[in-house]
Design an enzyme around this catalytic site. Structure first.
Site, short mmCIF file in Angstrom:
data_model
loop_
_atom_site.label_atom_id
_atom_site.label_comp_id
_atom_site.label_asym_id
_atom_site.label_seq_id
_atom_site.Cartn_x
_atom_site.Cartn_y
_atom_site.Cartn_z
N GLU A 288 -1.86 9.40 -5.68
CA GLU A 288 -2.54 10.33 -6.26
C GLU A 288 -1.60 11.42 -7.04
O GLU A 288 -2.10 12.27 -7.68
CB GLU A 288 -3.19 11.19 -5.08
CG GLU A 288 -4.26 11.85 -5.53
CD GLU A 288 -5.14 12.58 -4.33
OE1 GLU A 288 -6.43 11.96 -4.24
OE2 GLU A 288 -4.70 13.26 -3.41
N HIS A 309 2.29 -14.98 4.68
CA HIS A 309 1.34 -16.06 4.73
C HIS A 309 0.37 -15.67 3.76
O HIS A 309 -0.76 -16.63 3.86
CB HIS A 309 1.04 -16.44 6.14
CG HIS A 309 2.30 -16.53 7.17
ND1 HIS A 309 2.54 -18.07 7.41
CD2 HIS A 309 3.10 -16.00 7.80
CE1 HIS A 309 3.61 -17.90 8.15
NE2 HIS A 309 4.05 -16.79 8.30
N LYS A 423 -17.00 11.63 -8.92
CA LYS A 423 -18.02 12.56 -8.40
C LYS A 423 -19.27 12.88 -9.29
O LYS A 423 -20.28 12.96 -8.77
CB LYS A 423 -17.21 13.63 -7.87
CG LYS A 423 -16.42 13.38 -6.56
CD LYS A 423 -15.52 14.62 -6.12
CE LYS A 423 -14.66 14.37 -5.06
NZ LYS A 423 -14.11 15.61 -4.75
#
Length: 447
Positions: A288, A309, A423
């Site tokens: 961010e 793995h 948003k």
């Protein structure tokens, strides 16, 4: 004290490259201290550890005591930096099987308000029906959709189960000093409240009440957490020369690998399962802060040896655009010996009598050597052990490194303009009042 080894990273760079970045790191650190960088209205975290006095710590601990005495479960409602820091610290310090072994000495700390998962919220509210639970609502505005939704549900259920008067005692607001829906609700209902400082962004807020109250509620020593951060603040101050300033060296190295070495992805690798959410917090902090203006190292993480793995093949032989930062723990808190087996069907008796951590350390070293041989630069960060003091050091080390690194990169490390895009679309799709034009426009796009 935390240590940093960049020798297996600088070998991938031309001689003198880190020295070339040293003046940039020094200037960036000075800009943080003097408030002359972009985003300088969000620098409250820089001197935060040294500013926290005993009275403040006592206020946090006193509130935590009330919650601990009146709750068997505490739900922390928050998203992003409003929950990741606390979760990282609590997960690191807790017994790995806390939810099974808890005998009531500490309340269980749960998290909500970080997603819009209907099943998650339904299952949470169902679970809480038999619990004496309280809520820590963390939101500067009080209108963030994920957190506001969770808090609506939790407040209603808490009041129904415990009565409004008792609910007031076990609901705490951590919010803005004066404005916003969460502040209005706290004042109206009389909740105990703490302030999120205006000059501290969410991802840098672990050492504010945002992180400290949930950590204290979980039963951990926040005074030692702050002490570790305070010592790292001093160790990374502007008067500390570059060659001894760990955060500056880390920031310079990652920028050198990005700009000079073509390394676009940083993988934070740990060998202790307890540090999984430390990596999640780190990813938000750096992602961010640096991912903007078409720039930025992409932060990824792996839990090793587990992910060897699954992701191990890609790290070893995939595209060489990565470097690895290994988070190592010198001493474990327990001792367990590798057992002998008379039949030795698995062929592992050569390890009998060795500590499990010795096997883990050799796996760490062997992996580092293999990855370096495979063309992956490696940075190694070592903390003495997992406890409050060392985690406090690590938090501040990464925060200071992030601020310096972002300034070197040439971005504002303290804003997040890209977060608002989803948003706006979501509100338009949901028909939020005031978004009529956006709703009409987005409906045309999805026809």
């Amino acid at each position: 004290m935390l240590t940093l080894d960049i020798s297996k990273a600088t070998s991938f760079l031309a001689e003198g490259t880190i020295e070339k970045y040293a003046p940039l790191a020094i200037e960036a650190n000075k800009a943080l201290a003097e408030g002359t960088c972009l985003g300088n209205d969000f620098l409250g975290w820089v001197n935060l550890p040294s500013s926290l006095d005993n009275d403040f710590i006592k206020q946090i601990n006193d509130c935590a005591k009330v919650l601990r005495e009146n709750c068997d479960t505490i739900v922390v409602a928050g998203i992003g930096g409003s929950y990741l820091g606390a979760k990282a610290v609590i997960e690191a310090l807790s017994n790995s099987f806390q939810w099974l072994t808890n005998k009531g000495e500490n309340p269980d700390i749960l998290f909500a308000g970080n997603n819009i998962g209907e099943d998650y919220l339904a299952e949470l509210t169902q679970y809480l029906k038999t619990k004496r639970f309280g809520v820590i609502n963390i939101s500067k505005s009080g209108t963030t959709t994920e957190t506001a939704l969770a808090f609506r549900l939790l407040r209603k259920q808490c009041e129904e189960q415990r009565g409004k008067e008792e609910a007031r005692k076990v609901i705490v607001a951590i919010t803005d000093a004066k404005k916003g829906a969460a502040r209005a609700a706290a004042d109206k209902e009389g909740y105990t409240s703490f302030i999120i400082p205006d000059n501290v962004g969410g991802r840098f807020s672990v050492l504010t009440p945002v992180g400290l109250l949930p950590i204290a509620c979980a039963g951990f020593d926040i005074e030692q957490l702050v002490a570790g951060a305070r010592d790292m603040e001093a160790a990374t101050a502007t008067e500390v020369p570059f060659e001894k300033n760990l955060s500056a060296i880390y920031a310079a190295t990652r920028n050198a690998l990005y700009n000079e070495g073509g390394k676009k992805i940083e993988i934070l690798a740990n060998y202790q399962p307890k540090l999984h959410f430390t990596s999640e917090w780190w990813k938000q902090l750096y992602g961010e802060s640096e991912g903007k203006d078409g720039k930025g190292i992409f932060p990824a993480s792996v839990d090793l040896t587990t992910d060897l793995h699954s992701m191990g093949q890609w790290i070893q032989d995939g595209e060489r655009t990565i470097f690895e930062t290994v988070l190592s723990v010198e001493n474990t808190n327990h001792s367990l010996l590798f057992p002998n087996d008379e039949e030795n069907l698995d062929g592992l008796n050569f390890l009998a009598g060795k500590r499990v951590d010795e096997v883990n350390k050799m796996a760490e070293l062997g992996t580092q050597l293999a990855h370096v041989d495979g063309g992956v630069p490696n940075i190694r960060i070592t903390i003495e052990k997992i406890d409050e003091y060392n985690i406090g050091q690590l938090i501040y080390f990464f925060e200071k490194g992030c601020g310096i690194s972002g300034i070197i990169l040439g971005v504002n490390p303290f804003n997040q303009p890209g977060v608002e895009a989803y948003k706006k679309n979501m509100f338009a799709l949901l028909g939020k009042p005031g978004y009529e034009a956006e709703t009409a426009a987005i409906q045309q796009r999805i026809k």
